[in-house]
Scaffold this motif. Structure first.
Motif, PDB file in Angstrom:
ATOM      1  N   GLY A  14      20.527  16.843  81.157  1.00 22.20           N
ATOM      2  CA  GLY A  14      20.435  17.335  79.785  1.00 22.20           C
ATOM      3  C   GLY A  14      21.460  18.381  79.409  1.00 22.20           C
ATOM      4  N   LYS A  15      22.622  18.382  80.061  1.00 23.75           N
ATOM      5  CA  LYS A  15      23.646  19.387  79.744  1.00 23.75           C
ATOM      6  C   LYS A  15      24.160  19.218  78.310  1.00 23.75           C
ATOM      7  CE  LYS A  15      26.395  18.353  83.128  1.00 23.75           C
ATOM      8  NZ  LYS A  15      25.548  17.293  83.735  1.00 23.75           N
ATOM      9  N   THR A  16      24.509  18.001  77.942  1.00 27.25           N
ATOM     10  CA  THR A  16      25.077  17.765  76.620  1.00 27.25           C
ATOM     11  C   THR A  16      24.055  18.048  75.521  1.00 27.25           C
ATOM     12  OG1 THR A  16      26.634  16.119  77.467  1.00 27.25           O
ATOM     13  CG2 THR A  16      26.114  16.025  75.116  1.00 27.25           C
ATOM     14  N   THR A  17      22.828  17.615  75.726  1.00 25.30           N
ATOM     15  CA  THR A  17      21.772  17.878  74.747  1.00 25.30           C
ATOM     16  C   THR A  17      21.577  19.380  74.568  1.00 25.30           C
ATOM     17  OG1 THR A  17      20.658  15.824  75.339  1.00 25.30           O
ATOM     18  CG2 THR A  17      19.347  17.465  74.191  1.00 25.30           C
ATOM     19  N   THR A  18      21.597  20.117  75.667  1.00 22.39           N
ATOM     20  CA  THR A  18      21.447  21.571  75.597  1.00 22.39           C
ATOM     21  C   THR A  18      22.605  22.198  74.832  1.00 22.39           C
ATOM     22  OG1 THR A  18      20.255  21.604  77.707  1.00 22.39           O
ATOM     23  CG2 THR A  18      21.225  23.679  76.966  1.00 22.39           C
ATOM     24  N   ALA A  19      23.833  21.788  75.124  1.00 20.40           N
ATOM     25  CA  ALA A  19      25.007  22.353  74.451  1.00 20.40           C
ATOM     26  C   ALA A  19      24.974  22.060  72.953  1.00 20.40           C
ATOM     27  CB  ALA A  19      26.281  21.795  75.071  1.00 20.40           C
ATOM     28  N   ALA A  20      24.675  20.818  72.588  1.00 21.67           N
ATOM     29  CA  ALA A  20      24.677  20.431  71.176  1.00 21.67           C
ATOM     30  C   ALA A  20      23.592  21.164  70.394  1.00 21.67           C
ATOM     31  CB  ALA A  20      24.491  18.917  71.054  1.00 21.67           C
ATOM     32  N   ASN A  21      22.381  21.218  70.933  1.00 20.60           N
ATOM     33  CA  ASN A  21      21.273  21.824  70.193  1.00 20.60           C
ATOM     34  C   ASN A  21      21.373  23.343  70.152  1.00 20.60           C
ATOM     35  OD1 ASN A  21      19.801  19.501  69.348  1.00 20.60           O
ATOM     36  ND2 ASN A  21      19.175  19.200  71.467  1.00 20.60           N
ATOM     37  N   LEU A  22      21.806  23.953  71.248  1.00 18.13           N
ATOM     38  CA  LEU A  22      21.982  25.400  71.251  1.00 18.13           C
ATOM     39  C   LEU A  22      23.117  25.793  70.305  1.00 18.13           C
ATOM     40  CD1 LEU A  22      21.021  28.064  72.497  1.00 18.13           C
ATOM     41  CD2 LEU A  22      22.650  27.688  74.371  1.00 18.13           C
ATOM     42  N   GLY A  23      24.221  25.042  70.350  1.00 19.43           N
ATOM     43  CA  GLY A  23      25.341  25.325  69.458  1.00 19.43           C
ATOM     44  C   GLY A  23      24.970  25.165  68.003  1.00 19.43           C
ATOM     45  N   GLY A  24      24.240  24.096  67.675  1.00 19.28           N
ATOM     46  CA  GLY A  24      23.823  23.879  66.298  1.00 19.28           C
ATOM     47  C   GLY A  24      22.888  24.959  65.799  1.00 19.28           C
ATOM     48  N   PHE A  25      21.982  25.406  66.655  1.00 18.79           N
ATOM     49  CA  PHE A  25      21.045  26.457  66.252  1.00 18.79           C
ATOM     50  C   PHE A  25      21.775  27.777  66.002  1.00 18.79           C
ATOM     51  CE2 PHE A  25      18.267  30.031  67.096  1.00 18.79           C
ATOM     52  CZ  PHE A  25      17.178  29.741  66.275  1.00 18.79           C
ATOM     53  N   VAL A  26      22.650  28.163  66.920  1.00 23.73           N
ATOM     54  CA  VAL A  26      23.368  29.427  66.772  1.00 23.73           C
ATOM     55  C   VAL A  26      24.267  29.393  65.534  1.00 23.73           C
ATOM     56  CG1 VAL A  26      25.044  30.983  67.863  1.00 23.73           C
ATOM     57  CG2 VAL A  26      23.224  29.960  69.234  1.00 23.73           C
ATOM     58  N   ALA A  27      24.888  28.257  65.249  1.00 29.07           N
ATOM     59  CA  ALA A  27      25.707  28.130  64.039  1.00 29.07           C
ATOM     60  C   ALA A  27      24.852  28.268  62.789  1.00 29.07           C
ATOM     61  CB  ALA A  27      26.444  26.794  64.045  1.00 29.07           C
ATOM     62  N   ASP A  28      23.656  27.694  62.795  1.00 29.05           N
ATOM     63  CA  ASP A  28      22.767  27.818  61.641  1.00 29.05           C
ATOM     64  C   ASP A  28      22.269  29.248  61.447  1.00 29.05           C
ATOM     65  OD1 ASP A  28      22.963  25.281  60.691  1.00 29.05           O
ATOM     66  OD2 ASP A  28      20.912  24.665  61.136  1.00 29.05           O
ATOM     67  N   ALA A  29      22.385  30.073  62.474  1.00 28.72           N
ATOM     68  CA  ALA A  29      22.029  31.491  62.344  1.00 28.72           C
ATOM     69  C   ALA A  29      23.157  32.296  61.708  1.00 28.72           C
ATOM     70  CB  ALA A  29      21.682  32.062  63.722  1.00 28.72           C
TER      71      ALA A  29
END
Length: 292
Positions: A14-29
Motif C-alpha cells: 500500500g505504498k502508492t495508496t498511502t502516498a496518493a491519499n496522504l498527499g491529497g489530504f495535505v494539499a486540501d489542507a
C-alpha cells in the motif's frame, strides 16, 4: 520542506495508496505538496488526472540533474498537488546511480531546488531493495513503511526494510543520520482477531527500539480506498462520513489522524478539511507549488 519517503522492500503493502491519499489530504489542507514517483511501475504517476503533463520526469531529474520546474513538474487536478512522473520505463536509473560517485545522495543534493516551492515532498518507492530506495531514504526527514497485519509481512519487515536502515548507518560519518522509521499498519480488517493480534505483536516487537515507531493510527480495510483510486481522487473526498453500522471510521477521519500524527505542526490546518465540500481543496491553483 518536509521530505517523507514511503518505503518497503515488500511489494503490495500500500505504498502508492498511502502516498496518493496522504498527499491529497495535505494539499486540501492548503499546503503545497510534491509527489515524486520513483517506482519503475508508475502507478502513482497515473493515480490523479493531470491538468498539465511535463515533458520530463524523474529520469531527467536524476540522470541529468535537470532542475527546471516546467520540464519536470506535472500539475494534478488537485489544487496544490504536483507530481514528478516516473518515466524510467527501462529501469536505467538504478544502474546509472549505482556507478555514480554521488548516486545514493543525488536526490538529497537536488532538494534545495524544490524547497522554496513546497511544504511537503512525498516519495513513492519500488517494493524491492535498490539504489533508488536507499537514495530516497537518505534524502528524507522521515520514512513511513506500510505493513499489512500478517506474520509474513512482519518477518519481511525485519529482514528487508530494517536491514536497509542498518546498512545505510555508515552515512553518519558524512553527517547524515538515517531518518526515523514510522510503521503504518495497513488494511486492518475490523472483525479479524488475527489482525489485531499481529498489531499488538508488532507494537510489542518495536517498543523501545531507537528510530522505529509503530504509528497509533492504522488504516482499515474498507472499500473506499479502491473506489477512490478508481475515481482518481484522494480517499477523504470519497468517504467523508462514517457509513451507518460500520465500526471503522470514515476515511476522512483516518487520514486526518494519520496526517496529524505525522505532522503535528499542521494540525490546525488538518482540522479544517471537510472532504468533498472543502473550499480549500476545490480552489484553483497554478502549478509548481503556487496557489491561485
Amino acid at each position: 520542506m518536509q521530505v517523507v519517503s514511503i518505503v518497503s522492500t515488500k511489494g503490495g503493502v500500500g505504498k502508492t495508496t498511502t502516498a496518493a491519499n496522504l498527499g491529497g489530504f495535505v494539499a486540501d489542507a492548503g499546503l503545497r505538496v510534491l509527489l515524486v514517483d520513483l517506482d519503475v511501475q508508475p502507478t502513482l504517476s497515473s493515480y490523479f488526472t493531470l491538468d498539465r503533463r511535463a515533458p520530463g520526469g524523474i529520469y531527467e531529474l536524476l540522470a541529468f540533474n535537470d532542475q527546471r520546474d516546467e520540464q519536470l513538474v506535472s500539475c494534478t487536478a488537485i489544487a496544490g498537488l504536483d507530481l514528478v512522473l516516473s518515466n524510467d520505463d527501462k529501469g536505467q536509473l538504478n544502474t546509472l546511480l549505482l556507478h555514480a560517485p554521488d548516486g545514493r545522495l543525488r536526490l538529497r543534493n537536488l532538494l534545495p531546488a524544490f524547497a522554496p516551492h513546497y511544504d511537503l515532498m512525498l516519495i513513492d518507492t519500488q517494493g524491492a531493495r535498490s539504489v533508488l530506495l536507499e537514495m530516497a531514504v537518505l534524502a528524507s526527514n522521515l520514512t513511513i513503511s506500510p505493513v499489512t497485519p500478517e506474520i509474513l509481512a512482519a518477518r519481511e519487515l525485519r529482514r528487508g526494510t530494517l536491514q536497509l536502515f542498518e546498512d545505510i548507518r555508515p552515512y553518519r560519518h558524512l553527517g547524515i543520520d538515517p531518518p526515523p522509521l514510522h510503521l503504518l499498519i495497513n488494511r486492518v480488517h475490523p472483525v479479524s482477531s488475527n489482525a489485531h493480534l499481529i498489531q499488538q505483536t508488532l507494537r510489542q516487537m518495536f517498543q523501545g527500539q531507537t528510530g522505529v515507531r509503530v504509528l497509533a493510527t492504522d488504516v482499515p480495510a474498507i472499500e473506499a480506498y479502491p473506489r477512490a483510486a478508481t475515481r482518481g481522487l484522494p480517499v477523504h473526498r470519497v468517504e467523508y462520513r462514517q457509513p451507518v453500522g460500520r465500526n471503522a471510521p470514515a476515511a476522512l477521519e483516518t487520514m486526518r489522524a494519520l496526517a496529524g500524527e505525522l505532522f503535528p505542526q499542521w494540525q490546525e490546518l488538518f482540522a479544517q478539511v471537510t472532504g468533498r465540500a472543502d473550499a480549500r481543496g476545490m480552489a484553483g491553483s497554478d502549478c509548481h507549488g503556487k496557489r491561485a
